[in-house]
Design a protein around this motif. Sequence first.
Motif, PDB file in Angstrom:
ATOM      1  N   GLY A 188       0.769  -1.329   0.006  1.00 10.59           N
ATOM      2  CA  GLY A 188       0.114   0.021  -0.116  1.00 10.59           C
ATOM      3  C   GLY A 188       0.866   1.268   0.174  1.00 10.59           C
ATOM      4  N   CYS A 230      -0.183  -3.648  -4.578  1.00  9.14           N
ATOM      5  CA  CYS A 230      -1.200  -2.342  -4.469  1.00  9.14           C
ATOM      6  C   CYS A 230      -2.507  -2.919  -5.079  1.00  9.14           C
ATOM      7  CB  CYS A 230      -0.774  -1.001  -5.039  1.00  9.14           C
ATOM      8  SG  CYS A 230      -2.086   0.312  -5.148  1.00  9.14           S
ATOM      9  N   ASP A 234      -7.544   0.608  -3.125  1.00 11.08           N
ATOM     10  CA  ASP A 234      -6.749   1.306  -1.792  1.00 11.08           C
ATOM     11  C   ASP A 234      -6.513   2.970  -2.411  1.00 11.08           C
ATOM     12  OD1 ASP A 234      -4.543   2.310  -0.431  1.00 11.08           O
ATOM     13  OD2 ASP A 234      -3.654   0.236  -0.503  1.00 11.08           O
ATOM     14  N   HIS A 247      -6.724  -1.164   1.590  1.00  8.96           N
ATOM     15  CA  HIS A 247      -5.401  -0.831   2.230  1.00  8.96           C
ATOM     16  C   HIS A 247      -5.006  -1.449   3.425  1.00  8.96           C
ATOM     17  CE1 HIS A 247      -2.322   1.995   2.627  1.00  8.96           C
ATOM     18  NE2 HIS A 247      -2.704   2.563   3.835  1.00  8.96           N
TER      19      HIS A 247
END
Length: 319
Positions: A188, A230, A234, A247
Motif C-alpha cells: 500500500g 497495491c 486502495d 488498504h
Amino acid sequence: MQVLRSLAVACSLAAGLVSSQTSNTQCVKGLKIFVSRGTGEPLVDALNKDTTLISETGLGNNTRGLGETGKLLMPVFDKIPDSNYTAILYTASNGRRGTNESNYFESVFNGTAMVRKAMTDYATACPSGKMAWIGYSQGAQIISNSLCGMPVIWAQFMPNPSIPEMISFSQPLPANVTKNVIATLLLGDPSHKNGTNYNYGSHNLTGDGVFYRGDTSACEALGKRIRSYCDAGDVYCDVGPAYSDAHVRYVKDRKEELVNYIVEQWNNGGETGEVSKTKTTTRSGASPSTTEDASSKAHGLSSTSILAIIMSVVLVVLI
C-alpha cells in the motif's frame, strides 16, 4: 510447546531490537528483517494492550514498532533459523489537528533518514549479512524513498537543508549498501507507480499513488528483490473513484504469499532478475513494460531533478 518456542524466539529477538536502535549493530547468521509500520499504527503496541497483535505475532510482548507487518515475522523465522528483526521507530504520524504530532511530510522525511541510516549501518557492519525490508503504507514509502531515491521536493523538511544534502537524499542508496537486500515488500505504498516491473496485486488498478513516484528506474533495477503490492480500491496507492478496505487487507489476504516470497529469495541466494533493455516479464498483478537500462538511469541527476532541487530551495526560503 508452541508457547515455549514463541517465548524463546521473543527473548532472543528482544536483544536484537534494542541493540539495533543504538550505534552497536548486531549481525545475524540468518536474515535481518527491517519493518516499518504504517501511519497511525502505535509505536508501543504491547503497552497499549494490543493483545490481538501480541498473540498473532507470537513474539510475546516484544512488538514495539511492528504494526500489522509484525504478523509476517514468525512464519519467516520458522523457516530461516538464526534470524531477527529491527523495527524502524519513526513517528508514522499524519499531524492530526489537536495533537503535537509531526505532519505527514516531516514524518516521511525523518522516517526515510532512519531507513537510510539503518540500511547503511547494517551493510557496513555486516558486509555479508542478508537483509529484507517490509513496509506498510507510510512505512512502505520511506523504504521506497531509500531504494528509489526521495523526490527532492520533500527535502524542504530537512533541518537547515543544503543543496549537497538534498542531492544525496534524492538519490537511491548506492549498490554497496543495497547489494545484500534480498527481498523488499512494499504494501500500500502511497508513492506507488502503476506499470512498473515490480508491481503486484490487483490487475484492475485505476490510478497511481497519492504521492506517485516519477522515476522508478532504481527500484526496477532491483528486479526480483522488490515487490510493491497495491490492490484496486486502495485510496492511498491506487487513487481512483472507488473506495474499499483494500488498504488494510494486505497481510490478512496475502500472508502466505508474502512469507513465501521472502523465504524463496533467501533460499535462492537473493536472486536479482535485474532488468535490461529487453522487455520485462509480466508478473502477478504487473503490467508488461519495456524499460531502458535501469542501472544507468539510477545514477546522476536529470535536468528535472536539478529544477526540483532549485524549487525546493525556494520553498525552504519562503516557508
